[in-house]
Design a protein around this motif. Structure first.
Motif, short mmCIF file in Angstrom:
data_model
loop_
_atom_site.label_atom_id
_atom_site.label_comp_id
_atom_site.label_asym_id
_atom_site.label_seq_id
_atom_site.Cartn_x
_atom_site.Cartn_y
_atom_site.Cartn_z
N GLY A 1 7.29 1.58 2.99
CA GLY A 1 7.07 1.16 1.61
C GLY A 1 7.04 -0.35 1.41
O GLY A 1 6.46 -0.84 0.44
N ASP A 2 7.66 -1.06 2.35
CA ASP A 2 7.63 -2.53 2.25
C ASP A 2 6.27 -3.07 2.68
O ASP A 2 5.87 -4.16 2.26
CB ASP A 2 8.71 -3.14 3.16
N ILE A 3 5.58 -2.30 3.50
CA ILE A 3 4.28 -2.76 4.01
C ILE A 3 3.13 -2.27 3.12
O ILE A 3 2.19 -3.00 2.86
CB ILE A 3 4.07 -2.26 5.47
N LEU A 4 3.24 -1.00 2.66
CA LEU A 4 2.18 -0.43 1.83
C LEU A 4 2.62 -0.30 0.38
O LEU A 4 3.76 0.06 0.11
CB LEU A 4 1.77 0.95 2.37
N GLU A 5 1.71 -0.58 -0.51
CA GLU A 5 2.01 -0.52 -1.94
C GLU A 5 0.83 0.11 -2.67
O GLU A 5 -0.32 -0.13 -2.31
CB GLU A 5 2.24 -1.95 -2.44
N TYR A 6 1.14 0.93 -3.68
CA TYR A 6 0.05 1.53 -4.48
C TYR A 6 -0.02 0.84 -5.83
O TYR A 6 0.98 0.73 -6.53
CB TYR A 6 0.28 3.04 -4.66
N LYS A 7 -1.21 0.39 -6.18
CA LYS A 7 -1.43 -0.24 -7.48
C LYS A 7 -2.70 0.35 -8.07
O LYS A 7 -3.78 0.20 -7.47
CB LYS A 7 -1.56 -1.76 -7.32
N ALA B 1 5.33 1.02 14.73
CA ALA B 1 5.49 -0.23 15.48
C ALA B 1 5.66 -1.42 14.54
O ALA B 1 6.48 -2.32 14.80
CB ALA B 1 4.27 -0.44 16.38
N LEU B 2 4.91 -1.41 13.44
CA LEU B 2 5.01 -2.51 12.46
C LEU B 2 6.39 -2.53 11.81
O LEU B 2 7.01 -3.59 11.66
CB LEU B 2 3.94 -2.35 11.38
N CYS B 3 6.87 -1.31 11.41
CA CYS B 3 8.19 -1.21 10.78
C CYS B 3 9.29 -1.69 11.74
O CYS B 3 10.23 -2.37 11.33
CB CYS B 3 8.46 0.23 10.36
N LYS B 4 9.10 -1.33 13.02
CA LYS B 4 10.08 -1.71 14.03
C LYS B 4 10.08 -3.24 14.24
O LYS B 4 11.15 -3.87 14.26
CB LYS B 4 9.74 -1.00 15.35
N ALA B 5 8.88 -3.79 14.35
CA ALA B 5 8.75 -5.24 14.60
C ALA B 5 9.21 -6.07 13.41
O ALA B 5 9.80 -7.14 13.59
CB ALA B 5 7.31 -5.56 14.95
N LEU B 6 8.94 -5.57 12.21
CA LEU B 6 9.27 -6.36 11.00
C LEU B 6 10.62 -5.93 10.38
O LEU B 6 11.01 -6.49 9.35
CB LEU B 6 8.15 -6.23 9.96
N ASP B 7 11.23 -4.93 11.01
CA ASP B 7 12.52 -4.40 10.56
C ASP B 7 12.46 -4.06 9.05
O ASP B 7 13.18 -4.64 8.23
CB ASP B 7 13.64 -5.41 10.85
N VAL C 1 -1.91 -3.71 1.34
CA VAL C 1 -1.13 -3.91 2.57
C VAL C 1 -0.39 -5.24 2.46
O VAL C 1 -1.02 -6.28 2.26
CB VAL C 1 -2.07 -3.89 3.81
N ASN C 2 0.93 -5.15 2.54
CA ASN C 2 1.76 -6.36 2.37
C ASN C 2 2.31 -6.88 3.70
O ASN C 2 3.42 -7.42 3.74
CB ASN C 2 2.92 -6.06 1.41
N VAL C 3 1.53 -6.76 4.74
CA VAL C 3 1.99 -7.23 6.05
C VAL C 3 2.25 -8.73 6.02
O VAL C 3 3.26 -9.20 6.56
CB VAL C 3 0.94 -6.87 7.15
N ASP C 4 1.36 -9.47 5.36
CA ASP C 4 1.52 -10.93 5.31
C ASP C 4 2.81 -11.35 4.59
O ASP C 4 3.48 -12.31 4.99
CB ASP C 4 0.29 -11.60 4.67
N VAL C 5 3.18 -10.57 3.55
CA VAL C 5 4.41 -10.86 2.81
C VAL C 5 5.63 -10.65 3.72
O VAL C 5 6.53 -11.51 3.80
CB VAL C 5 4.51 -9.96 1.55
N MET C 6 5.61 -9.51 4.42
CA MET C 6 6.72 -9.19 5.32
C MET C 6 6.80 -10.20 6.48
O MET C 6 7.88 -10.58 6.92
CB MET C 6 6.57 -7.78 5.89
#
Lengths: 184, 68
Positions: B60-66, B50-56, B5-10
């Motif tokens: 895929g910017d929030i979630l990443e598969y590794k 809501a996250l996508c809306k708030a962070l514009d 989860v890349n919420v902190d990056v965004m």
């Protein structure tokens, strides 16, 4: 006026009932234990006036070892029953029953403990019943298993199996609740 | 878990604080913290929206598969 019975009311009633039963089974276990020790170490004539007007004189005359075996089984069953109600009373007293999050490890451990105790009681009841039956076949006049309070081995076994199944359901419930708690 | 989860990056990119984001997406700080630290087991579509809306941004910017 409408009287609404809520879960809180039911728990209060259950708490009172379990306390009463707990006191009763403690007195019974204490009575059996005291009478056993008194008969063995103080006066063998007490076997005729055992706890709750039981006459175990015939058994005592038949053999002290048989008397010790039967009274030990009866004592173990009485003590296990007292422990079972102690666990219930303690659980309700500590207010570990959280109805907002009922699926927790404390609850599962409580159900498992009750299940193990019921299984233990079932085992000793079954053993005691078989043993007293064999004594009756040998011609010893024995009180009934109901009077000895070792009846209902099958019921205890059924109860323990049901509790183990419920504990397994709770295990899955805990997983689901954890997942739900960690869903944002 | 292979999902990161890349919420902190965004949040850093948008220069947004945790409290501000919590207010915008109507989540408690505790829940947002669970998501940020990667302890979350699942994310509701409504939360993701809501996250996508708030962070514009895109999911895929929030979630990443590794792969582990």
């Amino acid at each position: 006026m409408e009287i609404k019975i809520t879960t809180k009311h039911i728990l209060i009633v259950l708490n009172i009932i379990t306390w009463l039963i707990f006191i009763g089974v403690c007195i019974e276990a204490g009575g059996f234990l005291f009478n056993t020790l008194y008969t063995l170490f103080v006066g063998p004539q007490n076997a005729e006036f055992f706890w709750n007007r039981l006459d175990l004189s015939s058994l005592y005359k038949f053999g002290e070892s048989h008397f010790i075996t039967v009274t030990t089984i009866v004592n173990i069953v009485a003590i296990l029953r007292a422990i079972l109600f102690f666990v219930i009373v303690k659980f309700l007293y500590d207010k570990k029953l959280d109805l907002s999050k009922p699926f927790n490890s404390e609850m599962r451990r409580f159900i498992l403990n009750i299940g193990y105790l019921a299984l233990g009681i079932s085992f000793f009841c079954s053993w005691g019943t078989t043993y007293t039956d064999s004594l009756v076949r040998d011609g010893v006049t024995m009180p009934s298993i109901h009077q000895l309070r070792i009846a209902g081995a099958d019921v205890w076994l059924f109860m323990s199996v049901v509790l183990f199944v419920i504990a397994q359901i709770f295990k899955r419930g805990i997983e689901l609740q954890t997942e739900n708690d960690l869903t944002v | 878990m292979p999902i990161i989860v890349n919420v902190d990056v965004m949040m850093a990119k948008r220069k947004m604080s945790l409290t501000e984001l919590a207010e915008k997406v109507d989540l408690t700080l505790a829940n947002l913290s669970i998501l940020k630290t990667g302890k979350a087991k699942a994310v509701r579509f409504s939360t993701l929206e809501a996250l996508c809306k708030a962070l514009d941004c895109q999911p895929g910017d929030i979630l990443e598969y590794k792969a582990e």
